[in-house]
Write an enzyme that holds these catalytic residues in place. Sequence first.
Site, PDB file in Angstrom:
ATOM      1  N   TYR A   1       0.815  -1.214   0.000  1.00  0.00           N
ATOM      2  CA  TYR A   1       0.000   0.000   0.000  1.00  0.00           C
ATOM      3  C   TYR A   1       0.852   1.269   0.000  1.00  0.00           C
ATOM      4  O   TYR A   1       0.528   2.248   0.677  1.00  0.00           O
ATOM      5  CB  TYR A   1      -0.934   0.007   1.221  1.00  0.00           C
ATOM      6  CG  TYR A   1      -2.076  -0.969   1.101  1.00  0.00           C
ATOM      7  CD1 TYR A   1      -3.208  -0.655   0.361  1.00  0.00           C
ATOM      8  CD2 TYR A   1      -2.012  -2.215   1.712  1.00  0.00           C
ATOM      9  CE1 TYR A   1      -4.266  -1.543   0.239  1.00  0.00           C
ATOM     10  CE2 TYR A   1      -3.056  -3.126   1.605  1.00  0.00           C
ATOM     11  CZ  TYR A   1      -4.181  -2.785   0.866  1.00  0.00           C
ATOM     12  OH  TYR A   1      -5.223  -3.676   0.747  1.00  0.00           O
TER      13      TYR A   1
ATOM     14  N   TYR B   1     -14.377  -4.956   2.541  1.00  0.00           N
ATOM     15  CA  TYR B   1     -12.985  -5.347   2.276  1.00  0.00           C
ATOM     16  C   TYR B   1     -12.766  -6.715   2.904  1.00  0.00           C
ATOM     17  O   TYR B   1     -12.941  -6.895   4.108  1.00  0.00           O
ATOM     18  CB  TYR B   1     -11.978  -4.348   2.854  1.00  0.00           C
ATOM     19  CG  TYR B   1     -10.560  -4.824   2.675  1.00  0.00           C
ATOM     20  CD1 TYR B   1      -9.924  -4.690   1.442  1.00  0.00           C
ATOM     21  CD2 TYR B   1      -9.872  -5.468   3.697  1.00  0.00           C
ATOM     22  CE1 TYR B   1      -8.627  -5.159   1.247  1.00  0.00           C
ATOM     23  CE2 TYR B   1      -8.586  -5.944   3.518  1.00  0.00           C
ATOM     24  CZ  TYR B   1      -7.970  -5.787   2.288  1.00  0.00           C
ATOM     25  OH  TYR B   1      -6.709  -6.274   2.099  1.00  0.00           O
TER      26      TYR B   1
ATOM     27  N   ASP C   1     -17.017 -12.726   8.313  1.00  0.00           N
ATOM     28  CA  ASP C   1     -15.587 -12.423   8.240  1.00  0.00           C
ATOM     29  C   ASP C   1     -15.168 -11.710   9.530  1.00  0.00           C
ATOM     30  O   ASP C   1     -15.329 -10.498   9.663  1.00  0.00           O
ATOM     31  CB  ASP C   1     -15.312 -11.555   7.013  1.00  0.00           C
ATOM     32  CG  ASP C   1     -13.845 -11.205   6.851  1.00  0.00           C
ATOM     33  OD1 ASP C   1     -13.053 -11.490   7.775  1.00  0.00           O
ATOM     34  OD2 ASP C   1     -13.487 -10.624   5.808  1.00  0.00           O
TER      35      ASP C   1
ATOM     36  N   LYS D   1      -5.459 -12.181  11.582  1.00  0.00           N
ATOM     37  CA  LYS D   1      -4.977 -11.040  12.350  1.00  0.00           C
ATOM     38  C   LYS D   1      -4.646 -11.406  13.798  1.00  0.00           C
ATOM     39  O   LYS D   1      -3.587 -11.935  14.066  1.00  0.00           O
ATOM     40  CB  LYS D   1      -5.974  -9.873  12.252  1.00  0.00           C
ATOM     41  CG  LYS D   1      -5.948  -9.222  10.862  1.00  0.00           C
ATOM     42  CD  LYS D   1      -6.604  -7.887  10.841  1.00  0.00           C
ATOM     43  CE  LYS D   1      -6.566  -7.250   9.459  1.00  0.00           C
ATOM     44  NZ  LYS D   1      -5.216  -6.870   9.019  1.00  0.00           N
TER      45      LYS D   1
END
Length: 441
Positions: A21, A148, A240, A269
Amino acid sequence: MNTLIQSLLAERDKNVNWHPYTQMKTAGDAIPIVRGKGVYLFDDEGKKYIDAVSSWWVTLHGHAHPYIAERVYQQLTTLEQVIFAGFTHEPAVQLSENLLNLLPKNQKKVFYSDNGSTAVEAALKMCIQYAYNSGKEKTKILAFKNAYHGDTFGAMSVSGRSVWTKPFGSMLFEVVFIDTPNAENLESLKIQISEIAEETACFIYEPLVQGAAGMLMYEAEHLDELMKFCRSKEILMIQDEVFTGFGRTGKLFAANHLAEIPDIMCFSKGLTGGTMPMGITTCSQEIFNAFLSDDKYKTLFHGHSFTANPLACTAALASMELLLQEETLAAIDRISRQHSDFTDILEQHPNVENVRQTGTILAFELKTDQHTSYFNEVGKVLYDEFLQRGIIMRPLGNVMYLVPPYCITAEELDFTYRNILEVLDTFKNQVHFPIHAAGQE
């Protein structure tokens, strides 16, 4: 290290590395980090930074946690890796048992991968092949606008269309995008879903908080109603929880805020406490049963070299033990309450709007002369300002947010709040925020 060595390391990095990014032409030098401890990261000149975003939302208990490190070390000297096709090991079995005990009761099986995107890819393939194995033609997928779910092609397809996905637009599969639910649009959403229900394999969603979209938040009761309707239409649901899992919403999982239960759940994560990569996709017995057959072509042909890596499983087990300790649960509650008190202050600030909070996640928008967007140039200005103050915050354009590790103390969090207010006050008498950066990274 001295300044010369620092500059050399930054230059070496620029010569060989391509950062995520990041527009590498305009980005400044990467900051060399040499160690971490608790909520702090230390650069090679000894400066310390509060990691207020948990290093991209992954670090739960702080950096270099000694208990997780010791458990991983012990596992490393015993078994570091084994193929998970045809073999198994204690950390994988124990982790699956422990996780399933915390999830909604319909979650019965665990499929391992290695990050959030691959956890989503596996979930999508499960749903599509579930219909295929059952002899049904159901290929449409339902998702939220601004979603996302990752950067691999399947995960990118079910994410909101944007400048990030534009180069690949013609290669992404068709998805029906709907608004997040609220009291005003629920009935119209039901009508929209009804029209495609017979063709729809699954509905994938980020529960309560759309993270990368700018920490957009919506109510559990409205999601419950939408889930209940999807269930009535036999549409499988993929929840999610890559971001929201493991305490971020103030409860262990976003699922704990909901009455309805999903068919599939995705995790990554915070799964290993931020120690190493791992992804998990869990599913109901019904979905698993659709792949049980004498016909080998009904197998789920999906896997990764490091599936159920023993080291990552061990890190996840250790992290989960820490998460369930009374002091950690108390810290999550305390951070949530501190955030709530700080929202009352932020809402009074003239340069702030749309303050929102769910558990340990706090977000707000800075008023600027540009639209709210990831590409709002004030983000770079703020990022640099907080770095100077010893705080790592990574604004999503003009959206500021805090997602701290649970080890952050009340004093460290108050220090972060004070600096936020000081930065806001620096600009409160200005019509526009100053733009010094050549471009957004």
